[in-house]
Design a protein around this motif. Sequence first.
Motif, mmCIF file in Angstrom:
data_model
loop_
_atom_site.group_PDB
_atom_site.id
_atom_site.type_symbol
_atom_site.label_atom_id
_atom_site.label_comp_id
_atom_site.label_asym_id
_atom_site.label_seq_id
_atom_site.Cartn_x
_atom_site.Cartn_y
_atom_site.Cartn_z
ATOM 1 N N HIS A 120 0.818 -1.214 0.000
ATOM 2 C CA HIS A 120 0.000 0.000 0.000
ATOM 3 C C HIS A 120 0.853 1.267 0.000
ATOM 4 O O HIS A 120 0.438 2.303 0.525
ATOM 5 N N GLY A 121 2.057 1.184 -0.570
ATOM 6 C CA GLY A 121 2.892 2.354 -0.702
ATOM 7 C C GLY A 121 3.591 2.805 0.567
ATOM 8 O O GLY A 121 4.195 3.880 0.601
ATOM 9 N N ARG A 122 3.535 1.998 1.615
ATOM 10 C CA ARG A 122 4.205 2.369 2.854
ATOM 11 C C ARG A 122 5.726 2.411 2.640
ATOM 12 O O ARG A 122 6.283 1.635 1.873
ATOM 13 N N VAL A 123 6.380 3.282 3.367
ATOM 14 C CA VAL A 123 7.837 3.418 3.264
ATOM 15 C C VAL A 123 8.503 2.282 4.027
ATOM 16 O O VAL A 123 8.097 1.937 5.148
ATOM 17 N N TRP A 124 9.526 1.665 3.399
ATOM 18 C CA TRP A 124 10.335 0.657 4.080
ATOM 19 C C TRP A 124 11.712 1.269 4.336
ATOM 20 O O TRP A 124 12.453 1.548 3.399
ATOM 21 N N ALA A 125 12.029 1.524 5.597
ATOM 22 C CA ALA A 125 13.324 2.126 5.941
ATOM 23 C C ALA A 125 14.453 1.220 5.471
ATOM 24 O O ALA A 125 14.507 0.045 5.836
ATOM 25 N N SER A 126 15.352 1.763 4.634
ATOM 26 C CA SER A 126 16.382 0.943 3.981
ATOM 27 C C SER A 126 17.756 1.597 4.089
ATOM 28 O O SER A 126 18.396 1.909 3.085
ATOM 29 N N PRO A 127 18.248 1.819 5.303
ATOM 30 C CA PRO A 127 19.548 2.469 5.454
ATOM 31 C C PRO A 127 20.692 1.517 5.130
ATOM 32 O O PRO A 127 20.532 0.293 5.198
ATOM 33 N N PRO A 128 21.863 2.053 4.781
ATOM 34 C CA PRO A 128 23.039 1.200 4.633
ATOM 35 C C PRO A 128 23.516 0.744 6.008
ATOM 36 O O PRO A 128 23.146 1.321 7.024
ATOM 37 N N GLY A 129 24.293 -0.307 6.013
ATOM 38 C CA GLY A 129 24.883 -0.696 7.287
ATOM 39 C C GLY A 129 24.648 -2.116 7.725
ATOM 40 O O GLY A 129 24.884 -2.460 8.880
ATOM 41 N N GLY A 130 24.145 -2.983 6.839
ATOM 42 C CA GLY A 130 24.118 -4.379 7.221
ATOM 43 C C GLY A 130 22.792 -5.091 7.095
ATOM 44 O O GLY A 130 22.696 -6.264 7.434
ATOM 45 N N ASN A 131 21.730 -4.421 6.644
ATOM 46 C CA ASN A 131 20.468 -5.121 6.424
ATOM 47 C C ASN A 131 20.482 -5.815 5.064
ATOM 48 O O ASN A 131 21.437 -5.707 4.298
ATOM 49 N N LEU A 132 19.397 -6.516 4.771
ATOM 50 C CA LEU A 132 19.313 -7.264 3.522
ATOM 51 C C LEU A 132 18.122 -6.750 2.719
ATOM 52 O O LEU A 132 16.989 -6.767 3.197
ATOM 53 N N TYR A 133 18.398 -6.252 1.516
ATOM 54 C CA TYR A 133 17.361 -5.792 0.602
ATOM 55 C C TYR A 133 17.551 -6.539 -0.706
ATOM 56 O O TYR A 133 18.597 -6.399 -1.352
ATOM 57 N N LEU A 134 16.576 -7.336 -1.091
ATOM 58 C CA LEU A 134 16.719 -8.110 -2.321
ATOM 59 C C LEU A 134 15.385 -8.260 -3.017
ATOM 60 O O LEU A 134 14.324 -8.212 -2.388
ATOM 61 N N SER A 135 15.450 -8.441 -4.326
ATOM 62 C CA SER A 135 14.268 -8.741 -5.133
ATOM 63 C C SER A 135 14.615 -9.839 -6.120
ATOM 64 O O SER A 135 15.751 -9.928 -6.596
ATOM 65 N N LEU A 136 13.633 -10.679 -6.415
ATOM 66 C CA LEU A 136 13.753 -11.724 -7.419
ATOM 67 C C LEU A 136 12.648 -11.519 -8.446
ATOM 68 O O LEU A 136 11.514 -11.197 -8.081
ATOM 69 N N ALA A 137 12.972 -11.704 -9.709
ATOM 70 C CA ALA A 137 11.963 -11.654 -10.769
ATOM 71 C C ALA A 137 11.893 -13.030 -11.428
ATOM 72 O O ALA A 137 12.921 -13.621 -11.760
ATOM 73 N N ARG A 138 10.663 -13.502 -11.638
ATOM 74 C CA ARG A 138 10.486 -14.850 -12.187
ATOM 75 C C ARG A 138 9.170 -14.911 -12.941
ATOM 76 O O ARG A 138 8.161 -14.364 -12.500
ATOM 77 N N CYS A 139 9.187 -15.595 -14.074
ATOM 78 C CA CYS A 139 7.954 -15.922 -14.787
ATOM 79 C C CYS A 139 7.473 -17.288 -14.337
ATOM 80 O O CYS A 139 8.273 -18.173 -13.999
ATOM 81 N N PHE A 140 6.157 -17.473 -14.346
ATOM 82 C CA PHE A 140 5.553 -18.736 -13.935
ATOM 83 C C PHE A 140 4.838 -19.360 -15.122
ATOM 84 O O PHE A 140 4.738 -18.769 -16.192
ATOM 85 N N GLY A 141 4.353 -20.578 -14.932
ATOM 86 C CA GLY A 141 3.704 -21.302 -16.011
ATOM 87 C C GLY A 141 2.493 -20.563 -16.541
ATOM 88 O O GLY A 141 1.900 -19.717 -15.867
ATOM 89 N N HIS A 142 2.112 -20.883 -17.762
ATOM 90 C CA HIS A 142 0.988 -20.205 -18.405
ATOM 91 C C HIS A 142 -0.283 -20.365 -17.575
ATOM 92 O O HIS A 142 -0.521 -21.404 -16.968
ATOM 93 N N GLY A 143 -1.073 -19.314 -17.569
ATOM 94 C CA GLY A 143 -2.313 -19.322 -16.829
ATOM 95 C C GLY A 143 -2.663 -17.921 -16.396
ATOM 96 O O GLY A 143 -1.927 -16.972 -16.659
ATOM 97 N N PRO A 144 -3.795 -17.751 -15.730
ATOM 98 C CA PRO A 144 -4.204 -16.421 -15.285
ATOM 99 C C PRO A 144 -3.330 -15.930 -14.144
ATOM 100 O O PRO A 144 -2.672 -16.709 -13.442
ATOM 101 N N LEU A 145 -3.344 -14.629 -13.948
ATOM 102 C CA LEU A 145 -2.584 -14.039 -12.850
ATOM 103 C C LEU A 145 -3.045 -14.577 -11.502
ATOM 104 O O LEU A 145 -2.266 -14.657 -10.547
ATOM 105 N N ALA A 146 -4.298 -15.003 -11.439
ATOM 106 C CA ALA A 146 -4.845 -15.513 -10.181
ATOM 107 C C ALA A 146 -4.104 -16.741 -9.679
ATOM 108 O O ALA A 146 -4.195 -17.069 -8.491
ATOM 109 N N ARG A 147 -3.345 -17.421 -10.544
ATOM 110 C CA ARG A 147 -2.620 -18.611 -10.076
ATOM 111 C C ARG A 147 -1.507 -18.246 -9.094
ATOM 112 O O ARG A 147 -0.952 -19.117 -8.434
ATOM 113 N N LEU A 148 -1.191 -16.942 -9.001
ATOM 114 C CA LEU A 148 -0.181 -16.518 -8.036
ATOM 115 C C LEU A 148 -0.788 -16.172 -6.682
ATOM 116 O O LEU A 148 -0.084 -15.687 -5.801
ATOM 117 N N GLY A 149 -2.104 -16.401 -6.512
ATOM 118 C CA GLY A 149 -2.725 -16.157 -5.227
ATOM 119 C C GLY A 149 -2.035 -16.942 -4.119
ATOM 120 O O GLY A 149 -1.857 -18.150 -4.222
#
Length: 275
Positions: free
Chosen positions: A76-105
Amino acid sequence: SATAQFFINTKDNGFLDHTAESAQGWGYAVFGRVFGGTEVVDAIDSTNSELLRRRTPADGIVVLFAERQSGGRGRHGRVWASPPGGNLYLSLARCFGHGPLARLGGLSLAVGVAATEALRALGADAVRVKWPNDLVVIDHNRMTKLGGVLIEGGLQDGRPRAVIGLGLNLRMPEGVVDVIDQPWTDLRTLLGATLPSRRIVASKVLASLIEALDRFDAEGLAPFLPRFAALDALRDAPVTAVQHADDDLLPDVAPLREADRAILDSRLERNRLRG
């Protein structure tokens, strides 16, 4: 399929390294996956935003780590405090098998379970999952937030695509405490002197996430529900079910309904058994 080796360097000031030579004398993790790429950046607005701006490979996983984020986001657009100094910030991008978006529920539940299990395997036994996207610790009836999951995406070439972001407090710098608007904790508080290096935390969490995404793609939410039940931070809380009259006017919540119903049914059953 091809196999990619992903080496994680023990040096925190460059804790990810892609060269085979880094395996000599360093701890490393090897994942039998096709990797679309792994990248570490010093600073970025948001790892999720960056991967959303890019096209996701049809096969494999793209992984992006950042030392700091200037625009880290929660739900919901909330701010995630992300200062340098030892935390972990990561993202992964992946495609899934064919089907509607609802399969990611329920994907956020699967990701939360996988991350929590990895942290508990490192000794953080108090970590639990608060549906739909928080990693929390409950101590003396006080809930504090350790991490959060943000899943975004859509369809790409007719296939569901997800960008999965994870922010995890490892060693929160003292100077940012005042800007965090909710109770929080970090792994240093939980583990003290036994806190592993960031390399080890990154390795364990990433391996667990990749395995979970593969299984979710193949089997859906079902295998994660009993695992979530054991980690549910609200499992003993009273449950009130509310049906909104305008649900059908909110198509963006449809992918969550299967997971919501499964979890609600589980909690209602536990309440019934308790009388």
